[in-house]
Write a protein that holds these residues in place. Structure first.
Motif, short mmCIF file in Angstrom:
data_model
loop_
_atom_site.label_atom_id
_atom_site.label_comp_id
_atom_site.label_asym_id
_atom_site.label_seq_id
_atom_site.Cartn_x
_atom_site.Cartn_y
_atom_site.Cartn_z
N VAL A 57 98.00 -21.01 46.33
CA VAL A 57 98.76 -19.79 46.60
C VAL A 57 98.68 -18.89 45.37
O VAL A 57 98.45 -19.36 44.26
CB VAL A 57 100.23 -20.09 46.96
N GLN A 58 98.87 -17.60 45.58
CA GLN A 58 98.88 -16.68 44.45
C GLN A 58 100.27 -16.58 43.87
O GLN A 58 101.26 -16.51 44.60
CB GLN A 58 98.42 -15.28 44.86
N ARG A 59 100.32 -16.61 42.53
CA ARG A 59 101.57 -16.40 41.80
C ARG A 59 101.29 -15.50 40.62
O ARG A 59 100.14 -15.33 40.21
CB ARG A 59 102.14 -17.74 41.29
N LYS A 66 101.18 -9.93 29.41
CA LYS A 66 100.53 -9.48 30.64
C LYS A 66 100.98 -10.33 31.82
O LYS A 66 101.26 -11.52 31.67
CB LYS A 66 99.01 -9.59 30.51
N ALA A 67 100.99 -9.71 32.99
CA ALA A 67 101.23 -10.43 34.24
C ALA A 67 99.86 -10.81 34.79
O ALA A 67 99.07 -9.96 35.18
CB ALA A 67 101.98 -9.55 35.24
N LEU A 68 99.58 -12.10 34.78
CA LEU A 68 98.28 -12.59 35.22
C LEU A 68 98.34 -13.06 36.67
O LEU A 68 99.34 -13.61 37.12
CB LEU A 68 97.85 -13.76 34.32
N ARG A 69 97.25 -12.86 37.37
CA ARG A 69 97.11 -13.33 38.75
C ARG A 69 96.66 -14.79 38.67
O ARG A 69 95.57 -15.10 38.21
CB ARG A 69 96.07 -12.47 39.47
N ALA A 70 97.54 -15.67 39.12
CA ALA A 70 97.25 -17.11 39.02
C ALA A 70 97.02 -17.70 40.40
O ALA A 70 97.77 -17.44 41.33
CB ALA A 70 98.41 -17.84 38.34
N TYR A 103 90.81 -15.32 40.52
CA TYR A 103 92.04 -15.32 39.73
C TYR A 103 91.77 -15.25 38.24
O TYR A 103 90.68 -15.58 37.77
CB TYR A 103 92.87 -16.57 40.04
N ASP A 104 92.81 -14.84 37.50
CA ASP A 104 92.73 -14.82 36.04
C ASP A 104 92.80 -16.22 35.45
O ASP A 104 92.26 -16.48 34.38
CB ASP A 104 93.88 -13.99 35.45
N LEU A 105 93.50 -17.12 36.14
CA LEU A 105 93.62 -18.51 35.72
C LEU A 105 94.11 -19.34 36.89
O LEU A 105 94.63 -18.80 37.87
CB LEU A 105 94.60 -18.68 34.54
N GLY A 106 93.93 -20.63 36.79
CA GLY A 106 94.53 -21.56 37.72
C GLY A 106 95.71 -22.20 37.02
O GLY A 106 95.72 -22.31 35.79
N ALA A 107 96.71 -22.63 37.79
CA ALA A 107 97.86 -23.31 37.21
C ALA A 107 98.40 -24.31 38.22
O ALA A 107 98.20 -24.16 39.43
CB ALA A 107 98.95 -22.30 36.81
N PRO A 152 91.42 -22.39 32.72
CA PRO A 152 91.06 -21.08 32.18
C PRO A 152 89.95 -20.42 33.01
O PRO A 152 89.01 -21.08 33.44
CB PRO A 152 90.56 -21.41 30.76
N CYS A 153 90.10 -19.14 33.22
CA CYS A 153 89.08 -18.37 33.96
C CYS A 153 88.75 -17.13 33.14
O CYS A 153 88.03 -17.22 32.18
CB CYS A 153 89.58 -18.02 35.36
N THR A 154 89.30 -15.97 33.52
CA THR A 154 88.95 -14.72 32.86
C THR A 154 89.94 -14.30 31.78
O THR A 154 89.58 -13.54 30.88
CB THR A 154 88.84 -13.58 33.89
N ALA A 155 91.18 -14.74 31.86
CA ALA A 155 92.21 -14.31 30.91
C ALA A 155 92.14 -15.13 29.63
O ALA A 155 92.03 -16.35 29.68
CB ALA A 155 93.60 -14.45 31.54
#
Length: 173
Positions: A57-59, A66-70, A103-107, A152-155
């Motif tokens: 899901v997106q969070r 920054k507000a990152l798209r996770a 996404y900017d990252l996974g969590a 870690p992805c793009t952020a």
């Protein structure tokens, strides 16, 4: 076989089977936990029957101002008698492919038992303090420190800095 479907594409019977599967696997499963798995993608492992589930899901995660798209992973489980056959890895591979592309990252919040599985897949434990952006402001979540893992992805990430998740009912992480 792994199938990836959005919550909206899940047949009512499949959604019910996935929910029942997670309740069978986890003694402490709650309705909030199930709700956290809805509204995104579901990786479903089939071996004659539904044997595994993982959701993405997106969070929003606040980090470094920054507000990152996770891409947040929820509800990962495989029936005990089907473990160690690659179902969990196959489900995660599908979700990680989406995370890296969108996404900017996974969590995720990992159990003690699951931490080694995620680490072997390239997920990194978050070492810094965690918190949640609640209706009353940012509140520390020290009980979750050490259990949060990121992909870690793009952020750019500083694993020793603060990490704040968006608010939701039940377990925030």
């Amino acid at each position: 076989m792994i199938r990836v479907l959005h919550t909206a594409e899940l047949a009512t019977t499949v959604r019910a089977r996935a929910r029942a599967l997670l309740y069978d696997i986890f003694d402490d499963m709650t309705e909030s936990d199930w709700e956290h798995s809805l509204g995104g993608l579901h990786a479903l492992a089939w071996d004659g029957e539904l044997v595994g589930h993982a959701a993405l899901v997106q969070r929003r995660i606040l980090h470094g101002g920054k507000a990152l798209r996770a891409g947040y992973v929820e509800g990962v489980g495989v029936r005990a008698e089907h473990r160690r056959r690659g179902h969990g890895a196959a489900m995660m591979a599908e979700l990680e492919r989406v995370i890296r592309a969108a996404y900017d990252l996974g969590a995720l919040g990992a159990s003690d038992e699951g931490a080694a599985f995620y680490a072997a897949r390239g997920w990194r434990p978050w070492r810094g303090p965690s918190s949640a952006l609640t209706p009353a402001g940012i509140r520390p979540t020290p009980d979750d420190d050490g259990a949060i893992h990121v992909l870690p992805c793009t952020a750019p990430l500083d694993l020793d800095a603060a990490l704040t998740c968006d608010w939701r009912d039940g377990d925030v992480w």
